[in-house]
Design a protein around this motif. Structure first.
Motif, mmCIF file in Angstrom:
data_model
loop_
_atom_site.group_PDB
_atom_site.id
_atom_site.type_symbol
_atom_site.label_atom_id
_atom_site.label_comp_id
_atom_site.label_asym_id
_atom_site.label_seq_id
_atom_site.Cartn_x
_atom_site.Cartn_y
_atom_site.Cartn_z
ATOM 1 N N LEU A 170 0.824 -1.209 0.000
ATOM 2 C CA LEU A 170 0.000 0.000 0.000
ATOM 3 C C LEU A 170 0.861 1.263 0.000
ATOM 4 O O LEU A 170 0.507 2.266 -0.625
ATOM 5 N N TRP A 171 2.005 1.219 0.679
ATOM 6 C CA TRP A 171 2.911 2.373 0.610
ATOM 7 C C TRP A 171 3.437 2.541 -0.811
ATOM 8 O O TRP A 171 3.456 3.643 -1.362
ATOM 9 N N LYS A 172 3.850 1.443 -1.410
ATOM 10 C CA LYS A 172 4.372 1.481 -2.784
ATOM 11 C C LYS A 172 3.321 2.024 -3.748
ATOM 12 O O LYS A 172 3.641 2.785 -4.678
ATOM 13 N N ALA A 173 2.063 1.659 -3.530
ATOM 14 C CA ALA A 173 0.970 2.097 -4.406
ATOM 15 C C ALA A 173 0.497 3.510 -4.079
ATOM 16 O O ALA A 173 -0.262 4.099 -4.860
ATOM 17 N N GLY A 174 0.906 4.046 -2.934
ATOM 18 C CA GLY A 174 0.470 5.382 -2.545
ATOM 19 C C GLY A 174 -0.968 5.444 -2.082
ATOM 20 O O GLY A 174 -1.645 6.466 -2.225
ATOM 21 N N ILE A 175 -1.442 4.353 -1.473
ATOM 22 C CA ILE A 175 -2.830 4.265 -1.008
ATOM 23 C C ILE A 175 -2.835 4.070 0.506
ATOM 24 O O ILE A 175 -2.170 3.170 1.026
ATOM 25 N N SER A 176 -3.591 4.876 1.208
ATOM 26 C CA SER A 176 -3.703 4.708 2.653
ATOM 27 C C SER A 176 -4.347 3.360 2.980
ATOM 28 O O SER A 176 -5.312 2.954 2.323
ATOM 29 N N ASP A 221 14.102 -7.540 7.318
ATOM 30 C CA ASP A 221 15.111 -6.515 7.503
ATOM 31 C C ASP A 221 15.244 -5.551 6.329
ATOM 32 O O ASP A 221 15.830 -4.479 6.475
ATOM 33 N N PHE A 222 14.711 -5.889 5.187
ATOM 34 C CA PHE A 222 14.830 -5.036 4.005
ATOM 35 C C PHE A 222 13.569 -4.204 3.753
ATOM 36 O O PHE A 222 13.517 -3.434 2.797
ATOM 37 N N LEU A 223 12.538 -4.363 4.560
ATOM 38 C CA LEU A 223 11.290 -3.644 4.320
ATOM 39 C C LEU A 223 11.486 -2.143 4.520
ATOM 40 O O LEU A 223 12.286 -1.698 5.334
ATOM 41 N N LYS A 224 10.734 -1.363 3.764
ATOM 42 C CA LYS A 224 10.938 0.085 3.721
ATOM 43 C C LYS A 224 10.038 0.860 4.692
ATOM 44 O O LYS A 224 10.401 1.932 5.153
ATOM 45 N N VAL A 225 8.848 0.337 4.969
ATOM 46 C CA VAL A 225 7.895 1.059 5.811
ATOM 47 C C VAL A 225 7.472 0.237 7.025
ATOM 48 O O VAL A 225 7.393 0.758 8.134
ATOM 49 N N HIS A 226 7.209 -1.056 6.823
ATOM 50 C CA HIS A 226 6.817 -1.917 7.940
ATOM 51 C C HIS A 226 8.092 -2.315 8.700
ATOM 52 O O HIS A 226 8.560 -3.457 8.646
ATOM 53 N N THR A 227 8.647 -1.344 9.402
ATOM 54 C CA THR A 227 9.928 -1.538 10.080
ATOM 55 C C THR A 227 10.076 -0.516 11.191
ATOM 56 O O THR A 227 9.513 0.582 11.112
ATOM 57 N N GLN A 228 10.844 -0.871 12.218
ATOM 58 C CA GLN A 228 11.172 0.092 13.266
ATOM 59 C C GLN A 228 12.627 0.551 13.138
ATOM 60 O O GLN A 228 13.148 1.258 14.002
ATOM 61 N N LYS A 229 13.276 0.176 12.025
ATOM 62 C CA LYS A 229 14.664 0.580 11.801
ATOM 63 C C LYS A 229 14.765 2.046 11.419
ATOM 64 O O LYS A 229 15.760 2.712 11.698
ATOM 65 N N PRO A 234 11.617 5.883 2.540
ATOM 66 C CA PRO A 234 12.681 6.308 1.621
ATOM 67 C C PRO A 234 12.387 7.631 0.923
ATOM 68 O O PRO A 234 13.311 8.296 0.452
ATOM 69 N N THR A 235 11.120 8.034 0.860
ATOM 70 C CA THR A 235 10.764 9.297 0.215
ATOM 71 C C THR A 235 10.485 10.410 1.230
ATOM 72 O O THR A 235 9.945 11.449 0.883
ATOM 73 N N GLY A 236 10.829 10.159 2.495
ATOM 74 C CA GLY A 236 10.804 11.222 3.485
ATOM 75 C C GLY A 236 9.582 11.324 4.364
ATOM 76 O O GLY A 236 9.517 12.186 5.248
ATOM 77 N N GLY A 237 8.591 10.481 4.153
ATOM 78 C CA GLY A 237 7.389 10.542 4.979
ATOM 79 C C GLY A 237 7.607 9.909 6.342
ATOM 80 O O GLY A 237 8.220 8.851 6.449
ATOM 81 N N GLU A 238 7.125 10.561 7.389
ATOM 82 C CA GLU A 238 7.233 9.987 8.734
ATOM 83 C C GLU A 238 6.398 8.717 8.820
ATOM 84 O O GLU A 238 5.234 8.697 8.417
ATOM 85 N N ILE A 239 6.998 7.653 9.323
ATOM 86 C CA ILE A 239 6.287 6.382 9.442
ATOM 87 C C ILE A 239 5.410 6.415 10.686
ATOM 88 O O ILE A 239 5.891 6.624 11.802
ATOM 89 N N ILE A 240 4.122 6.233 10.470
ATOM 90 C CA ILE A 240 3.136 6.219 11.548
ATOM 91 C C ILE A 240 2.807 4.768 11.884
ATOM 92 O O ILE A 240 2.599 3.944 10.975
ATOM 93 N N ILE A 241 2.785 4.440 13.151
ATOM 94 C CA ILE A 241 2.454 3.080 13.590
ATOM 95 C C ILE A 241 1.142 3.121 14.355
ATOM 96 O O ILE A 241 1.047 3.769 15.402
ATOM 97 N N TYR A 251 2.353 3.098 8.087
ATOM 98 C CA TYR A 251 2.020 3.865 6.886
ATOM 99 C C TYR A 251 2.540 5.277 7.023
ATOM 100 O O TYR A 251 3.097 5.659 8.078
ATOM 101 N N THR A 252 2.384 6.082 5.981
ATOM 102 C CA THR A 252 2.798 7.480 6.030
ATOM 103 C C THR A 252 1.680 8.349 5.451
ATOM 104 O O THR A 252 0.778 7.856 4.775
ATOM 105 N N GLU A 253 1.785 9.644 5.693
ATOM 106 C CA GLU A 253 0.796 10.563 5.142
ATOM 107 C C GLU A 253 1.033 10.830 3.656
ATOM 108 O O GLU A 253 0.268 11.562 3.027
ATOM 109 N N GLU A 254 2.083 10.230 3.098
ATOM 110 C CA GLU A 254 2.288 10.281 1.651
ATOM 111 C C GLU A 254 1.209 9.484 0.920
ATOM 112 O O GLU A 254 0.976 9.696 -0.276
ATOM 113 N N GLN A 255 0.582 8.558 1.629
ATOM 114 C CA GLN A 255 -0.413 7.671 1.020
ATOM 115 C C GLN A 255 -1.777 8.329 1.015
ATOM 116 O O GLN A 255 -2.258 8.801 2.043
#
Length: 259
Positions: A170-176, A221-229, A234-241, A251-255
């Motif tokens: 969903l992050w990759k697709a840009g959909i909340s 370990d390679f996930l971009k959004v579903h991670t606490q690392k 990668p595009t600058g959006g704050e990750i919301i849990i 997710y992020t507010e980019e979606q």
């Protein structure tokens, strides 16, 4: 719970090690989840050659020479282990003994992992099946009031996607993840279709590269959004849990939210 990419790598490694071997016997230390008796299972499978392993959604299928199939579903905490001759693995659910001394155990301390002899054909398609195209998504989501993430997780709709990869897709697709499925425009469903394929296929490559030979575990370990690392995507959006029960949504507010 292992998801589609993990299980696809497990399938490849199990197939390489076990395909072509004859099953000498099978033991079921915990048979509460088995759909037949242990004696019936042995009578059907013992002496058969294992032709191949395949994956169906979140199940691994052991395909035997006479057409019989043993499905293994790891559920939340199940694990697979190779052994030679004998083992001391705790909480075994099912034990497969092959010619030459090689064995495979499915264990689960929660006793939820499920073996099934000759499972019925699944009605919902696998997430990487060619039938899961844009037209399928349009038809499946039309008029639906449920959140898009809930539908992606519903194994009666699309099989193989779990919590972590739903967030990544969903992050990759840009959909909340909280978008109403029936409100998502067709153009965004094209993005969703592309994201399903790209995220899952890339994950298979990443797991195969970083964890060669693996037949159990969850590799994230390679996930971009579903991670606490990382605090940001990668595009600058704050990750919301967001936590709901035992499940967390990343997710992020980019979606974009469609409601």
């Amino acid at each position: 719970m292992p998801e589609l990419p993990d299980l696809e790598v497990f399938r490849e490694n199990l197939n390489e090690r076990l395909a072509g071997k004859k099953l000498t016997t099978v033991q079921v230390p915990y048979d509460k989840k088995l759909n037949v008796s242990g004696d019936q299972l042995r009578a059907v499978l013992s002496g058969q050659e294992l032709k191949s392993l395949s994956r169906s959604g979140k199940e691994l299928h052991l395909n035997f020479e006479k057409g019989d199939v043993l499905a293994l579903h790891l559920m939340l905490r199940g694990q697979l282990h190779f052994f030679e001759e004998s083992h001391v693995i705790k909480s075994p659910v099912i034990e497969l003994f092959f010619e030459g001394g090689t064995g495979l155990v499915m264990s689960d301390f929660q006793k939820m992992a499920t073996p099934t002899l000759n499972p019925p054909a699944a009605e919902a398609p696998d997430a990487l099946d060619k039938s899961v195209n844009v037209d399928f998504l349009i038809k499946e989501f039309k008029g639906k009031k449920a959140a898009i993430k809930a539908i992606l997780l519903d194994q009666n709709k699309i099989r193989g996607i779990g919590n972590a990869y739903a967030d990544e897709i969903l992050w990759k697709a840009g959909i909340s993840p909280y978008s109403i499925a029936g409100k998502i425009p067709e153009e965004k469903l094209k993005d969703l279709h592309r994201a399903i394929n790209e995220v899952l296929k890339d994950a298979i490559v990443q797991i195969r590269k970083a964890h060669p030979g693996s037949i159990t575990g969850e590799f994230r370990d390679f996930l971009k959004v579903h991670t606490q690392k990382y605090p940001k995507s990668p595009t600058g959006g704050e990750i919301i849990i967001q936590k709901s029960g035992a499940r967390k949504t990343y997710y992020t507010e980019e979606q974009e939210l469609f409601n």
